[in-house]
Design a protein around this motif. Sequence first.
Motif, short mmCIF file in Angstrom:
data_model
loop_
_atom_site.label_atom_id
_atom_site.label_comp_id
_atom_site.label_asym_id
_atom_site.label_seq_id
_atom_site.Cartn_x
_atom_site.Cartn_y
_atom_site.Cartn_z
N ALA A 70 -35.65 -82.51 -33.27
CA ALA A 70 -36.11 -83.76 -33.86
C ALA A 70 -36.99 -83.47 -35.07
O ALA A 70 -37.92 -82.67 -34.98
N GLY A 71 -36.68 -84.09 -36.19
CA GLY A 71 -37.50 -83.93 -37.38
C GLY A 71 -37.63 -82.51 -37.87
O GLY A 71 -38.68 -82.12 -38.40
N GLY A 72 -36.59 -81.72 -37.67
CA GLY A 72 -36.63 -80.33 -38.11
C GLY A 72 -37.38 -79.40 -37.16
O GLY A 72 -37.60 -78.24 -37.49
N GLN A 73 -37.74 -79.91 -35.97
CA GLN A 73 -38.45 -79.10 -34.98
C GLN A 73 -37.64 -79.02 -33.70
O GLN A 73 -36.78 -79.86 -33.43
N ARG A 74 -37.93 -78.00 -32.91
CA ARG A 74 -37.34 -77.87 -31.57
C ARG A 74 -38.44 -78.17 -30.57
O ARG A 74 -39.38 -77.39 -30.43
N ILE A 75 -38.34 -79.31 -29.90
CA ILE A 75 -39.45 -79.84 -29.11
C ILE A 75 -39.13 -79.78 -27.62
O ILE A 75 -38.07 -80.23 -27.18
N ARG A 76 -40.06 -79.22 -26.86
CA ARG A 76 -39.94 -79.20 -25.40
C ARG A 76 -40.39 -80.54 -24.85
O ARG A 76 -41.48 -81.02 -25.16
N VAL A 77 -39.55 -81.12 -23.99
CA VAL A 77 -39.76 -82.50 -23.53
C VAL A 77 -39.63 -82.57 -22.01
O VAL A 77 -38.79 -81.89 -21.42
N SER A 78 -40.45 -83.40 -21.41
CA SER A 78 -40.34 -83.72 -19.99
C SER A 78 -40.22 -85.23 -19.84
O SER A 78 -41.02 -85.98 -20.41
N VAL A 79 -39.22 -85.67 -19.08
CA VAL A 79 -39.01 -87.10 -18.85
C VAL A 79 -38.93 -87.33 -17.35
O VAL A 79 -38.04 -86.79 -16.67
N ARG A 80 -39.84 -88.13 -16.82
CA ARG A 80 -39.75 -88.58 -15.43
C ARG A 80 -39.12 -89.96 -15.45
O ARG A 80 -39.71 -90.91 -15.95
N ARG A 81 -37.92 -90.08 -14.95
CA ARG A 81 -37.15 -91.32 -15.05
C ARG A 81 -37.67 -92.38 -14.09
O ARG A 81 -37.99 -92.11 -12.94
N PRO A 101 -41.63 -74.18 -30.36
CA PRO A 101 -41.89 -73.16 -31.38
C PRO A 101 -42.82 -73.68 -32.48
O PRO A 101 -42.92 -74.87 -32.72
N VAL A 102 -43.47 -72.73 -33.13
CA VAL A 102 -44.39 -73.06 -34.22
C VAL A 102 -43.61 -73.66 -35.39
O VAL A 102 -42.51 -73.22 -35.72
N SER A 103 -44.20 -74.67 -36.02
CA SER A 103 -43.61 -75.23 -37.24
C SER A 103 -43.69 -74.19 -38.35
O SER A 103 -44.67 -73.43 -38.46
N LEU A 104 -42.68 -74.17 -39.21
CA LEU A 104 -42.67 -73.20 -40.31
C LEU A 104 -43.75 -73.51 -41.34
O LEU A 104 -44.23 -72.62 -42.04
N VAL A 105 -44.14 -74.78 -41.42
CA VAL A 105 -45.17 -75.19 -42.38
C VAL A 105 -46.16 -76.11 -41.68
O VAL A 105 -45.84 -76.73 -40.66
N PRO A 106 -47.38 -76.21 -42.20
CA PRO A 106 -48.34 -77.17 -41.63
C PRO A 106 -47.81 -78.59 -41.71
O PRO A 106 -46.92 -78.90 -42.51
N TYR A 107 -48.35 -79.47 -40.88
CA TYR A 107 -47.89 -80.85 -40.83
C TYR A 107 -49.07 -81.79 -40.71
O TYR A 107 -50.21 -81.37 -40.43
N GLY A 108 -48.82 -83.07 -40.92
CA GLY A 108 -49.83 -84.09 -40.76
C GLY A 108 -49.41 -85.09 -39.71
O GLY A 108 -48.26 -85.08 -39.22
N PHE A 109 -50.31 -86.00 -39.35
CA PHE A 109 -49.99 -86.98 -38.32
C PHE A 109 -48.88 -87.95 -38.73
O PHE A 109 -48.08 -88.35 -37.87
N PRO A 110 -48.77 -88.38 -40.00
CA PRO A 110 -47.64 -89.24 -40.35
C PRO A 110 -46.29 -88.57 -40.08
O PRO A 110 -45.36 -89.23 -39.58
N TYR A 111 -46.20 -87.28 -40.37
CA TYR A 111 -44.97 -86.55 -40.06
C TYR A 111 -44.73 -86.48 -38.56
O TYR A 111 -43.62 -86.71 -38.08
N LEU A 112 -45.78 -86.16 -37.79
CA LEU A 112 -45.62 -86.06 -36.35
C LEU A 112 -45.21 -87.39 -35.73
O LEU A 112 -44.41 -87.43 -34.79
N ALA A 113 -45.76 -88.49 -36.24
CA ALA A 113 -45.39 -89.81 -35.73
C ALA A 113 -43.92 -90.10 -36.03
O ALA A 113 -43.21 -90.67 -35.19
N TRP A 114 -43.47 -89.71 -37.20
CA TRP A 114 -42.05 -89.87 -37.55
C TRP A 114 -41.19 -88.99 -36.64
O TRP A 114 -40.16 -89.43 -36.12
N MET A 115 -41.63 -87.76 -36.43
CA MET A 115 -40.90 -86.84 -35.56
C MET A 115 -40.81 -87.40 -34.14
O MET A 115 -39.75 -87.32 -33.50
#
Length: 271
Positions: free
Chosen positions: A16-27, A71-85
Amino acid sequence: MTAAHPGPVEESYIAAGGQRIRVSVRRGTGVPVVLCNGIGASYEVLDPLVAQLDPDTTVIRFDVPGTGGSPVSLVPYGFPYLAWMLGRLLTRLGVGVVDVLGLSWGGALAQQFAFQNPRRCRRLVIVASGTGMLMIPGHPQILVKMLTPRRFRDPDYAASIAGDLYGGTARTQKDDVAQLFLKQLHPGSKIGYTHQLLAGSVWTSLPTLPAIRQRTLIIAGADDPIIPVVNAHIMKTLLPHATLHLHDGGHIDLITNATELAPVIETFRHT
């Protein structure tokens, strides 16, 4: 009538958004709740809270880049980007409207998400958080302990500072806090932690809070060394539809005293 049992938990990695994100979903059912964690912590740290939430509720947790299993992002990020991600992540999960809860650093992300996604975020819960770089800070001797992720890697060090750093129930549960940190899949990288620090250092929600129209619950502890309680009162004044819940605890009582605070959240979400 028998008590409901929590639904199945699915753990996965999602691009998502150029990142590989570990996710947990309790249905479960109803409007899902998305949990945004504090700085440096993976989603296992939120286990005590999840255990106290309505077992029929869908609960979504994730590790931001550079924490836990993400994994670590290749570049620093801000909260607007994280919210979009985060929005992209929810879309990949097939999730539409959500309630968002943010703890500490995650409270900043939750505020930003609510601002950027007014139709997608139904309700907002801000816990032990503030308005970013423009807020009343904690004591410098306390904040300096936040500059490194050492407490997540060294349980003896975590126990030695837990009371002074977090206040509240952590003062008497120092070893429990240290053990909770050890439950993390990975303690996170120094680069990832630095990225999170940088994101917080250049962000403020002060100009945007009046534009957040969602019903909002602010939870703050009177014994929070990191985020003085005055910040909660400031946010309550600026948010148009906010309710403030004060308690006697500290910065991470949402985790260490979840039996008291989880019902407050459930009542807010269902009324």
